[in-house]
Scaffold this motif. Structure first.
Motif, PDB file in Angstrom:
ATOM      1  N   MET A 133      20.384 -13.975  21.310  1.00 33.05           N
ATOM      2  CA  MET A 133      18.898 -14.013  21.599  1.00 33.05           C
ATOM      3  C   MET A 133      19.216 -14.209  23.262  1.00 33.05           C
ATOM      4  O   MET A 133      18.786 -15.421  23.006  1.00 33.05           O
ATOM      5  CB  MET A 133      17.974 -14.084  20.935  1.00 33.05           C
ATOM      6  N   VAL A 134      18.630 -13.601  24.316  1.00 30.23           N
ATOM      7  CA  VAL A 134      18.256 -14.125  25.315  1.00 30.23           C
ATOM      8  C   VAL A 134      17.344 -13.766  25.715  1.00 30.23           C
ATOM      9  O   VAL A 134      15.956 -13.285  25.366  1.00 30.23           O
ATOM     10  CB  VAL A 134      19.014 -13.187  26.434  1.00 30.23           C
ATOM     11  N   MET A 135      16.408 -15.140  25.847  1.00 25.63           N
ATOM     12  CA  MET A 135      15.301 -15.705  25.861  1.00 25.63           C
ATOM     13  C   MET A 135      14.909 -15.274  27.271  1.00 25.63           C
ATOM     14  O   MET A 135      15.249 -15.636  28.053  1.00 25.63           O
ATOM     15  CB  MET A 135      14.987 -17.053  25.104  1.00 25.63           C
ATOM     16  N   SER A 136      13.406 -14.986  27.548  1.00 26.12           N
ATOM     17  CA  SER A 136      12.300 -14.961  28.072  1.00 26.12           C
ATOM     18  C   SER A 136      12.534 -15.938  28.883  1.00 26.12           C
ATOM     19  O   SER A 136      12.062 -16.900  28.716  1.00 26.12           O
ATOM     20  CB  SER A 136      11.494 -13.793  28.483  1.00 26.12           C
ATOM     21  N   ARG A 137      11.949 -16.398  30.142  1.00 27.55           N
ATOM     22  CA  ARG A 137      11.592 -17.090  30.719  1.00 27.55           C
ATOM     23  C   ARG A 137      10.045 -17.047  31.897  1.00 27.55           C
ATOM     24  O   ARG A 137      10.386 -16.431  32.096  1.00 27.55           O
ATOM     25  CB  ARG A 137      12.433 -18.574  31.756  1.00 27.55           C
ATOM     26  N   SER A 138       9.140 -18.082  30.979  1.00 29.38           N
ATOM     27  CA  SER A 138       7.623 -17.760  32.042  1.00 29.38           C
ATOM     28  C   SER A 138       8.029 -17.965  33.833  1.00 29.38           C
ATOM     29  O   SER A 138       9.112 -18.918  33.697  1.00 29.38           O
ATOM     30  CB  SER A 138       6.986 -18.460  31.475  1.00 29.38           C
ATOM     31  N   PRO A 139       7.790 -17.158  34.726  1.00 32.49           N
ATOM     32  CA  PRO A 139       7.642 -18.053  36.258  1.00 32.49           C
ATOM     33  C   PRO A 139       6.178 -18.916  35.936  1.00 32.49           C
ATOM     34  O   PRO A 139       5.665 -19.189  35.367  1.00 32.49           O
ATOM     35  CB  PRO A 139       7.187 -16.716  36.816  1.00 32.49           C
ATOM     36  N   THR A 140       6.414 -19.501  37.175  1.00 35.49           N
ATOM     37  CA  THR A 140       5.690 -20.959  37.420  1.00 35.49           C
ATOM     38  C   THR A 140       4.693 -20.747  38.050  1.00 35.49           C
ATOM     39  O   THR A 140       4.697 -19.930  39.161  1.00 35.49           O
ATOM     40  CB  THR A 140       6.967 -22.507  37.669  1.00 35.49           C
ATOM     41  N   LEU A 141       3.582 -21.459  38.458  1.00 34.69           N
ATOM     42  CA  LEU A 141       2.255 -21.452  39.069  1.00 34.69           C
ATOM     43  C   LEU A 141       2.632 -23.190  39.879  1.00 34.69           C
ATOM     44  O   LEU A 141       2.772 -23.939  38.537  1.00 34.69           O
ATOM     45  CB  LEU A 141       1.619 -21.073  38.587  1.00 34.69           C
ATOM     46  N   ARG A 142       2.274 -23.577  40.735  1.00 32.41           N
ATOM     47  CA  ARG A 142       2.541 -25.322  41.526  1.00 32.41           C
ATOM     48  C   ARG A 142       1.118 -25.433  41.352  1.00 32.41           C
ATOM     49  O   ARG A 142      -0.249 -25.103  41.624  1.00 32.41           O
ATOM     50  CB  ARG A 142       2.634 -24.610  42.833  1.00 32.41           C
ATOM     51  N   LEU A 143       0.985 -26.084  41.028  1.00 36.33           N
ATOM     52  CA  LEU A 143      -0.074 -27.332  40.694  1.00 36.33           C
ATOM     53  C   LEU A 143      -0.703 -28.233  42.301  1.00 36.33           C
ATOM     54  O   LEU A 143       0.171 -28.029  42.505  1.00 36.33           O
ATOM     55  CB  LEU A 143      -0.265 -27.733  39.390  1.00 36.33           C
ATOM     56  N   ARG A 144      -1.865 -28.916  41.935  1.00 37.34           N
ATOM     57  CA  ARG A 144      -1.517 -29.871  43.288  1.00 37.34           C
ATOM     58  C   ARG A 144      -1.416 -30.862  43.244  1.00 37.34           C
ATOM     59  O   ARG A 144      -1.019 -31.182  44.755  1.00 37.34           O
ATOM     60  CB  ARG A 144      -3.465 -29.638  43.380  1.00 37.34           C
ATOM     61  N   ASP A 145      -0.659 -31.412  42.577  1.00 39.72           N
ATOM     62  CA  ASP A 145       0.460 -32.252  42.352  1.00 39.72           C
ATOM     63  C   ASP A 145       2.002 -31.441  43.192  1.00 39.72           C
ATOM     64  O   ASP A 145       2.637 -32.894  42.660  1.00 39.72           O
ATOM     65  CB  ASP A 145       0.308 -33.532  41.367  1.00 39.72           C
ATOM     66  N   GLY A 146       1.639 -30.760  42.396  1.00 42.69           N
ATOM     67  CA  GLY A 146       3.519 -30.295  42.802  1.00 42.69           C
ATOM     68  C   GLY A 146       4.081 -30.114  41.486  1.00 42.69           C
ATOM     69  O   GLY A 146       5.275 -29.527  41.241  1.00 42.69           O
ATOM     70  N   SER A 147       3.453 -30.502  40.291  1.00 41.98           N
ATOM     71  CA  SER A 147       4.066 -29.599  39.240  1.00 41.98           C
ATOM     72  C   SER A 147       4.013 -28.317  39.107  1.00 41.98           C
ATOM     73  O   SER A 147       3.598 -27.434  39.350  1.00 41.98           O
ATOM     74  CB  SER A 147       3.294 -30.780  38.454  1.00 41.98           C
ATOM     75  N   GLU A 148       4.903 -27.990  38.053  1.00 45.49           N
ATOM     76  CA  GLU A 148       5.283 -26.129  37.820  1.00 45.49           C
ATOM     77  C   GLU A 148       5.193 -26.169  36.526  1.00 45.49           C
ATOM     78  O   GLU A 148       5.318 -26.517  35.863  1.00 45.49           O
ATOM     79  CB  GLU A 148       6.482 -25.529  38.073  1.00 45.49           C
ATOM     80  N   MET A 149       3.603 -25.377  36.530  1.00 41.62           N
ATOM     81  CA  MET A 149       3.264 -24.783  34.957  1.00 41.62           C
ATOM     82  C   MET A 149       3.921 -23.801  34.562  1.00 41.62           C
ATOM     83  O   MET A 149       3.256 -22.456  35.763  1.00 41.62           O
ATOM     84  CB  MET A 149       1.277 -25.021  35.402  1.00 41.62           C
ATOM     85  N   PRO A 150       4.280 -23.353  33.700  1.00 37.99           N
ATOM     86  CA  PRO A 150       4.242 -21.799  32.848  1.00 37.99           C
ATOM     87  C   PRO A 150       2.794 -20.778  33.164  1.00 37.99           C
ATOM     88  O   PRO A 150       2.476 -21.485  33.278  1.00 37.99           O
ATOM     89  CB  PRO A 150       4.203 -22.352  31.411  1.00 37.99           C
ATOM     90  N   GLN A 151       3.389 -19.488  33.913  1.00 39.21           N
ATOM     91  CA  GLN A 151       2.649 -19.043  34.158  1.00 39.21           C
ATOM     92  C   GLN A 151       1.707 -18.261  32.514  1.00 39.21           C
ATOM     93  O   GLN A 151       0.781 -17.427  32.958  1.00 39.21           O
ATOM     94  CB  GLN A 151       2.929 -17.555  35.258  1.00 39.21           C
ATOM     95  N   ILE A 152       2.441 -18.001  32.234  1.00 36.67           N
ATOM     96  CA  ILE A 152       2.661 -17.326  30.818  1.00 36.67           C
ATOM     97  C   ILE A 152       2.701 -18.234  29.327  1.00 36.67           C
ATOM     98  O   ILE A 152       4.119 -18.233  29.205  1.00 36.67           O
ATOM     99  CB  ILE A 152       4.114 -16.444  30.966  1.00 36.67           C
ATOM    100  N   GLY A 153       2.090 -18.041  28.937  1.00 44.15           N
ATOM    101  CA  GLY A 153       1.894 -19.278  27.977  1.00 44.15           C
ATOM    102  C   GLY A 153       1.736 -18.271  26.683  1.00 44.15           C
ATOM    103  O   GLY A 153       0.921 -17.001  26.674  1.00 44.15           O
TER     104      GLY A 153
END
Length: 324
Positions: A1-21
């Motif tokens: 099974m090939v899993m999809s991955r969520s795009p990310t949003l950059r937070l103010r400290d540079g961390s990449e938060m998953p956009q689809i949770g």
């Protein structure tokens, strides 16, 4: 099974938060554990929970099962929780956070929100947990005079202690955000509010994003989740999944109505946290970022806006006004 991955949003400290949770509201018992486990198995890397959902222990069981089987490592997953209204006094904030951490079986939260800007009288977890809206567990809503500043400063101490990575606020208006910015030593990274085509919140989104906050939309499917609760407002509102405008756009993209609604949100640079009942729905929601809507199609969906809010405490709990 090939899993999809969520795009990310950059937070103010540079961390990449998953956009689809994945959302966990209204997942209960073993179904909550199974849903979190299946979500992680199918590629989700952000799980949105809350003390008030009454299922954090079960959600934690699902997370720990996935970690134990090597599906994910703790560092891979953004675990999210929220401070309930009865824990706003500074002496109760750490108690609430540590209880939720223990239920999830983790040592820190990636995002921790103030759930509502409504302070209610403290209810000991030994009396009933989660406390909910009613002081007596039945009908009495009892407010407490705790300013948001007191609560926020107590949360900042928990960031310093390593129990929380990012702070967020939920269900707050732009005016309250402006006030919070005046004194916050650690500024909020994320704003979580109700956003869907019937309630686009364009001005709130614009302001929050201009201040460096990521914005997470909850109840992305509008009345759907509230119909499960027999909400009169939701029951008399046409479902978005059957709305001709949504169906027309979905047909053009060979997509489902759910995917169109989610893509409308993520193209606005919003994060989304849809609740899914099956692995098929989970995969479908993650795949919603695999195509783009045209500017015209975005306008058609946004044109459904009537400022209709389904999660308003004033509808169900006397004296709990937070929206004008």
């Amino acid at each position: 099974m090939v899993m999809s991955r969520s795009p990310t949003l950059r937070l103010r400290d540079g961390s990449e938060m998953p956009q689809i949770g994945m959302g966990t509201w209204k997942h209960y018992g073993t179904k909550a554990a199974d849903a979190v486990y299946a979500g992680l198995q199918n590629g989700y890397r952000l799980v949105d929970g809350a003390c008030d959902y009454g299922n954090e222990k079960e959600c934690g069981d699902g997370l720990q099962r996935a970690i134990g089987e090597g599906i994910v490592e703790r560092a891979d997953v953004w675990v999210v929780s929220k401070l309930w209204n009865t824990f706003h006094r500074k002496e109760h904030v750490a108690e609430a956070v540590k209880r939720s951490l223990a239920d999830w079986g983790v040592s820190y939260f990636d995002i921790y929100y103030v759930h509502f800007p409504i302070s209610l009288a403290y209810v000991s977890p030994e009396v009933h947990y989660p406390p909910g809206w009613y002081f007596d567990g039945k009908s009495e809503v009892k407010h407490d005079s705790v300013p948001l500043r007191e609560t926020w400063e107590a949360l900042e101490e928990l960031v310093d202690a390593g129990l929380i990575r990012h702070l967020g606020v939920s269900n707050v208006c732009s005016a309250l955000l402006m006030d919070l910015f005046k004194y916050a030593r650690i500024k909020p990274s994320v704003l979580q509010i109700e956003i869907h085509p019937y309630n686009t919140q364009a001005r709130a989104v614009e302001y929050a994003q201009s201040q460096g906050l990521a914005v997470t939309a909850y109840s992305s499917f509008g009345p759907l989740g509230f119909r499960e609760l027999s909400s009169p407002k939701a029951l008399r509102t046409p479902p978005l999944f059957t709305h001709p405008a949504v169906i027309s756009v979905a047909q053009k993209h060979d997509a489902t109505p759910a995917q169109i609604i989610l893509r409308w949100a993520t193209q606005r640079d919003l994060a989304v946290i849809p609740k899914s009942n099956t692995p098929e729905m989970m995969r479908e929601n993650l795949q919603s970022a695999s195509f783009n809507l045209t500017e015209e199609e975005m306008g058609v969906i946004s044109g459904l806006d009537v400022g209709l809010r389904f999660n308003d405490p004033a509808d169900d709990f006397a004296g709990c006004y937070i929206f004008s």
